[in-house]
Enzyme design. Structure first.
Site, PDB file in Angstrom:
ATOM      1  N   PHE A  88       0.830  -1.203   0.000  1.00 22.61           N
ATOM      2  CA  PHE A  88       0.000   0.000   0.000  1.00 22.61           C
ATOM      3  C   PHE A  88       0.869   1.260   0.000  1.00 22.61           C
ATOM      4  CE2 PHE A  88      -2.141   2.821   3.348  1.00 22.61           C
ATOM      5  CZ  PHE A  88      -2.747   3.636   2.410  1.00 22.61           C
ATOM      6  N   LYS A 148      11.762 -11.462  11.062  1.00 30.56           N
ATOM      7  CA  LYS A 148      12.914 -11.587  10.160  1.00 30.56           C
ATOM      8  C   LYS A 148      13.083 -10.361   9.270  1.00 30.56           C
ATOM      9  CE  LYS A 148      13.938 -15.425   8.088  1.00 30.56           C
ATOM     10  NZ  LYS A 148      13.805 -16.653   7.261  1.00 30.56           N
ATOM     11  N   ASN A 202      20.149  -6.238   5.910  1.00 29.05           N
ATOM     12  CA  ASN A 202      20.548  -6.344   4.507  1.00 29.05           C
ATOM     13  C   ASN A 202      20.380  -5.016   3.777  1.00 29.05           C
ATOM     14  OD1 ASN A 202      21.237  -9.064   4.712  1.00 29.05           O
ATOM     15  ND2 ASN A 202      19.172  -9.764   4.189  1.00 29.05           N
ATOM     16  N   ALA A 239      11.088   2.671   7.506  1.00 27.34           N
ATOM     17  CA  ALA A 239       9.686   2.882   7.864  1.00 27.34           C
ATOM     18  C   ALA A 239       9.446   2.238   9.215  1.00 27.34           C
ATOM     19  CB  ALA A 239       8.765   2.272   6.816  1.00 27.34           C
ATOM     20  N   TYR A 269       5.653  -7.510  15.947  1.00 31.09           N
ATOM     21  CA  TYR A 269       5.716  -6.313  15.097  1.00 31.09           C
ATOM     22  C   TYR A 269       6.362  -5.148  15.841  1.00 31.09           C
ATOM     23  CZ  TYR A 269       4.170  -2.603  11.910  1.00 31.09           C
ATOM     24  OH  TYR A 269       4.125  -1.537  11.031  1.00 31.09           O
TER      25      TYR A 269
END
Length: 318
Positions: free
Chosen positions: A11, A91, A99, A114, A145
């Site tokens: 989104f 992860k 990375n 973000a 989260y």
């Protein structure tokens, strides 16, 4: 600039791709479609400045050629997502951020992560300034989260401090607009779909918990300004106008002319769901000269037709 946007088919990522292309930049979009949708970027395919790579950012990222900025937006982001994909959520916050930061370091690129208002957890300070450290349950259902984003912020600052990477951290508050997933599970798509079907809107808990909703265009403007700024520490980007869920339901029903009202289902509220959520945006005003421009009424009037079109395509409404 040549920029990499991870989570490009999501989104927020898809709207960011559009903005950077509109500004004349070259965009490399990256997504593995675990929650992103190829349709969100289908209209960008063939654009001279757009390249897409299907890749899971929790694996090593190789990208030939120069790169000026990395915007790391890859992550499951709704309660449904991270309850179903807890390991993947952790992860992408850990390995994915590592990375993406490694790529930015190798390319000498600016990096923007973000982050989220969820780093504040169920806050004991209201509204939430960037200086508030949060109130998070690390082993609760939302912890995967919340802690993934808190870890991602810590790693981002470590790369800035120890490797000299030019980093930016945006803490995103509730954002809505076209291209939200119908099965997202968050209040905006839930309410809009129920209203368009003429159903009562479901209030989780007592409906008195509060949220502050910003239109996606306002968020994109804030992110764009933050990337180009010199601000290293976190910046809240959100709309400070606060509504409880009962008030929000009334607004959605009024715009959609839905007479069905609401239904209260206390048992559906997720454990550790924040009671209040409202950003203190004084820092964004000061360092970015940014504040939201789109009212809730105007934003919903831009968003609801998109949801109606999706439901018609699925044969759920006329």
């Amino acid at each position: 600039m040549r920029v990499l946007i991870t989570g490009a088919a999501g989104f927020l990522g898809s709207h960011l791709c559009e903005r950077f292309l509109a500004e004349g930049h070259s965009v490399v979009g990256m997504d593995n479609f675990i929650t992103g949708n190829p349709e969100n970027i289908a209209h960008l395919v063939g654009h001279d400045g757009f390249q897409f790579i299907r890749h899971d950012v929790t694996n090593y990222i190789f990208l030939p050629g120069p790169l000026d900025a990395v915007l790391h937006f890859a992550s499951p982001a709704s309660p449904i997502d991270y309850l179903e994909l807890p390991i993947q959520t952790l992860k992408v916050g850990a390995h994915g951020t590592h990375n993406a930061l490694g790529l930015a370091k190798a390319k000498g690129a600016r990096f923007l992560i973000a982050s989220t208002s969820e780093v504040y957890g169920d806050p004991q300070v209201h509204p939430q300034p960037e200086t508030y450290w949060g109130h998070v349950n690390p082993i609760g259902p939302r912890g995967v989260y919340d802690e993934a984003k808190r870890f991602a912020e810590a790693m981002t600052m470590a790369y800035h401090t120890y490797h000299g990477v030019q980093t930016r951290i945006v803490r995103i508050f509730n954002t809505y607009g076209p291209r939200m997933r119908l099965a997202d599970g968050r209040v905006v798509p839930n309410f809009i779909q129920q209203a368009l079907r003429g159903e009562p809107l479901t209030l989780y808990g007592d409906g008195l918990q509060t949220r502050s909703f910003q239109f996606v265009g306002d968020l994109v403007e804030g992110v764009y300004r933050l990337l180009l700024s010199d601000e290293v520490e976190p910046v809240n980007i959100g709309n400070p106008h606060e509504f409880n869920m009962r008030e929000f339901a009334e607004i959605v029903n009024a715009i959609t002319n839905n007479p069905a009202g609401t239904v209260v289902k206390p048992e559906l509220r997720i454990k550790d769901d924040p009671q209040n959520r409202q950003p203190d945006i004084s820092k964004a005003k000061r360092v970015l000269d940014w504040e939201p421009q789109v009212t809730l009424q105007a934003g919903l009037e831009k968003t609801i037709p998109w949801f109606a079109d999706q439901l018609r395509k699925r044969g759920e409404i006329q």
